[in-house]
Design a protein around this motif. Sequence first.
Motif, PDB file in Angstrom:
ATOM      1  N   ARG A  44       0.791  -1.221   0.000  1.00  0.00           N
ATOM      2  CA  ARG A  44       0.000   0.000   0.000  1.00  0.00           C
ATOM      3  C   ARG A  44       0.818   1.264   0.000  1.00  0.00           C
ATOM      4  O   ARG A  44       0.353   2.299  -0.407  1.00  0.00           O
ATOM      5  N   LEU A  45       2.064   1.202   0.502  1.00  0.00           N
ATOM      6  CA  LEU A  45       2.866   2.406   0.651  1.00  0.00           C
ATOM      7  C   LEU A  45       4.225   2.209   0.015  1.00  0.00           C
ATOM      8  O   LEU A  45       4.797   1.116   0.065  1.00  0.00           O
ATOM      9  N   SER A  46       4.749   3.267  -0.553  1.00  0.00           N
ATOM     10  CA  SER A  46       6.075   3.195  -1.147  1.00  0.00           C
ATOM     11  C   SER A  46       6.777   4.528  -0.967  1.00  0.00           C
ATOM     12  O   SER A  46       6.162   5.544  -0.655  1.00  0.00           O
ATOM     13  N   PHE A  68       7.224  -2.307   9.872  1.00  0.00           N
ATOM     14  CA  PHE A  68       6.452  -1.495   8.928  1.00  0.00           C
ATOM     15  C   PHE A  68       6.806  -1.860   7.494  1.00  0.00           C
ATOM     16  O   PHE A  68       5.924  -2.011   6.635  1.00  0.00           O
ATOM     17  N   MET A  69       8.092  -2.024   7.208  1.00  0.00           N
ATOM     18  CA  MET A  69       8.512  -2.375   5.852  1.00  0.00           C
ATOM     19  C   MET A  69       8.080  -3.786   5.472  1.00  0.00           C
ATOM     20  O   MET A  69       7.830  -4.075   4.296  1.00  0.00           O
ATOM     21  N   ALA A  70       7.983  -4.677   6.467  1.00  0.00           N
ATOM     22  CA  ALA A  70       7.511  -6.028   6.187  1.00  0.00           C
ATOM     23  C   ALA A  70       6.066  -6.012   5.701  1.00  0.00           C
ATOM     24  O   ALA A  70       5.659  -6.867   4.913  1.00  0.00           O
ATOM     25  N   GLU A  71       5.306  -5.029   6.151  1.00  0.00           N
ATOM     26  CA  GLU A  71       3.908  -4.906   5.736  1.00  0.00           C
ATOM     27  C   GLU A  71       3.753  -4.020   4.498  1.00  0.00           C
ATOM     28  O   GLU A  71       2.694  -4.030   3.863  1.00  0.00           O
ATOM     29  N   ALA A  75       8.116   0.437   0.810  1.00  0.00           N
ATOM     30  CA  ALA A  75       8.635   1.503   1.685  1.00  0.00           C
ATOM     31  C   ALA A  75      10.079   1.202   2.084  1.00  0.00           C
ATOM     32  O   ALA A  75      10.418   0.060   2.393  1.00  0.00           O
ATOM     33  N   ASP A  76      10.901   2.222   2.079  1.00  0.00           N
ATOM     34  CA  ASP A  76      12.307   2.107   2.481  1.00  0.00           C
ATOM     35  C   ASP A  76      12.559   3.102   3.601  1.00  0.00           C
ATOM     36  O   ASP A  76      12.675   4.298   3.362  1.00  0.00           O
ATOM     37  N   LEU A  77      12.645   2.598   4.849  1.00  0.00           N
ATOM     38  CA  LEU A  77      12.873   3.449   6.010  1.00  0.00           C
ATOM     39  C   LEU A  77      14.328   3.330   6.429  1.00  0.00           C
ATOM     40  O   LEU A  77      14.804   2.247   6.764  1.00  0.00           O
ATOM     41  N   GLN A  78      15.041   4.436   6.390  1.00  0.00           N
ATOM     42  CA  GLN A  78      16.473   4.468   6.695  1.00  0.00           C
ATOM     43  C   GLN A  78      16.666   5.114   8.060  1.00  0.00           C
ATOM     44  O   GLN A  78      16.371   6.290   8.244  1.00  0.00           O
ATOM     45  N   VAL A  79      17.173   4.334   9.038  1.00  0.00           N
ATOM     46  CA  VAL A  79      17.255   4.764  10.425  1.00  0.00           C
ATOM     47  C   VAL A  79      18.707   4.858  10.868  1.00  0.00           C
ATOM     48  O   VAL A  79      19.507   3.957  10.611  1.00  0.00           O
ATOM     49  N   SER A  80      19.065   5.961  11.537  1.00  0.00           N
ATOM     50  CA  SER A  80      20.425   6.134  12.052  1.00  0.00           C
ATOM     51  C   SER A  80      20.386   6.916  13.356  1.00  0.00           C
ATOM     52  O   SER A  80      19.394   7.587  13.670  1.00  0.00           O
ATOM     53  N   GLY A  81      21.480   6.836  14.149  1.00  0.00           N
ATOM     54  CA  GLY A  81      21.567   7.530  15.426  1.00  0.00           C
ATOM     55  C   GLY A  81      22.269   8.868  15.297  1.00  0.00           C
ATOM     56  O   GLY A  81      22.192   9.534  14.268  1.00  0.00           O
ATOM     57  N   GLY A  82      22.982   9.255  16.366  1.00  0.00           N
ATOM     58  CA  GLY A  82      23.702  10.519  16.335  1.00  0.00           C
ATOM     59  C   GLY A  82      23.403  11.421  17.515  1.00  0.00           C
ATOM     60  O   GLY A  82      24.157  12.342  17.802  1.00  0.00           O
ATOM     61  N   PHE A 274       1.591   3.807  12.786  1.00  0.00           N
ATOM     62  CA  PHE A 274       1.961   2.418  13.071  1.00  0.00           C
ATOM     63  C   PHE A 274       2.623   2.304  14.445  1.00  0.00           C
ATOM     64  O   PHE A 274       2.314   1.404  15.230  1.00  0.00           O
ATOM     65  N   ILE A 275       3.538   3.221  14.758  1.00  0.00           N
ATOM     66  CA  ILE A 275       4.239   3.176  16.051  1.00  0.00           C
ATOM     67  C   ILE A 275       3.251   3.319  17.206  1.00  0.00           C
ATOM     68  O   ILE A 275       3.352   2.618  18.217  1.00  0.00           O
TER      69      ILE A 275
END
Length: 299
Positions: A44-46, A68-71, A75-82, A274-275
């Motif tokens: 449904r989402l991209s 979320f990406m499994a569903e 969708a490509d969610l790129q997560v990083s710290g900092g 979703f969260i």
Amino acid sequence: MIGQSSARRGGALLVTLVIILVAATLFAGCTTGTENGTPGSPDRLSGTLSITGSTTVLPIAQLTAEAFMAENSGADLQVSGGGSSVGIQAVGDGTADIGMASRDLKDTEKGKYPDLVKHVVAIDGIAVVVNPANTVDSLTQDQIRGLYNGTYTNWDEVGGPDLEVVVTGRDSASGTREFFHETIMKKEDFVNTQLEKNSNGAVKQTVVQTPGAIGYVGLGYIDESVKALSIDAGNGPVAPTIQNIESGTYPIARELYMFTRGEPTGLAAAYLTFISGPEGQQIVRDEGFVPLSGNWAAA
């Protein structure tokens, strides 16, 4: 006459074909996915979403992004710290879609980024941790402040072994440091020998490897490799647990945030929904944080 009749029949057939094609196109539009998330679609989402900031919020973001990406395979969610400051600056400057923070906005940030919108994603406790070999099991808030401002330099001064205290904390980009500085330190300066680390994981590693170390980390980073101390705020020692944070008896607890630039739309809005939903909040609890459904009240 025959030619005219054939022409009329051909024209009618052409109109019929056009109607069929239009109907097929409309039907397809109701059953296939789009970036806006058309109902009835398996994907449904991209699109791409960049999320950066607090290392306290990082485990929540990583695991909810994976789910979320499994569903939503498009969708490509790129997560990083900092760190929280990094996340707030990134979303404020437009180099990230979502900024994670374990503290609220500073006045200077509110002035610089007036359009940032705050989204609470979980509740967290800050655990004071020591090496498992340390015999100390609990401290008062005054004792913790004394260890971090240099009043106490040996563990035997607070009921522990004859061992030099190695003060370990976070760097200036950390929202956890900011909250700890206000809540425990009462804005007093940290001792100048404090080891400053750039993540919860780095603080934890130092405590694991250093018998005399003391550190502070988000609740989700506690495991058997460190000893999380109970804290006495005046009514007896209270352990850093989800249950004690939900009841409001543990004294060092705060909200965790994700910030967007303006109200979220599209992929960002869907991810934040979703969260806050059942699946996302179950991930929050599984990772050792307090879900939003808890009866939490700041102590």
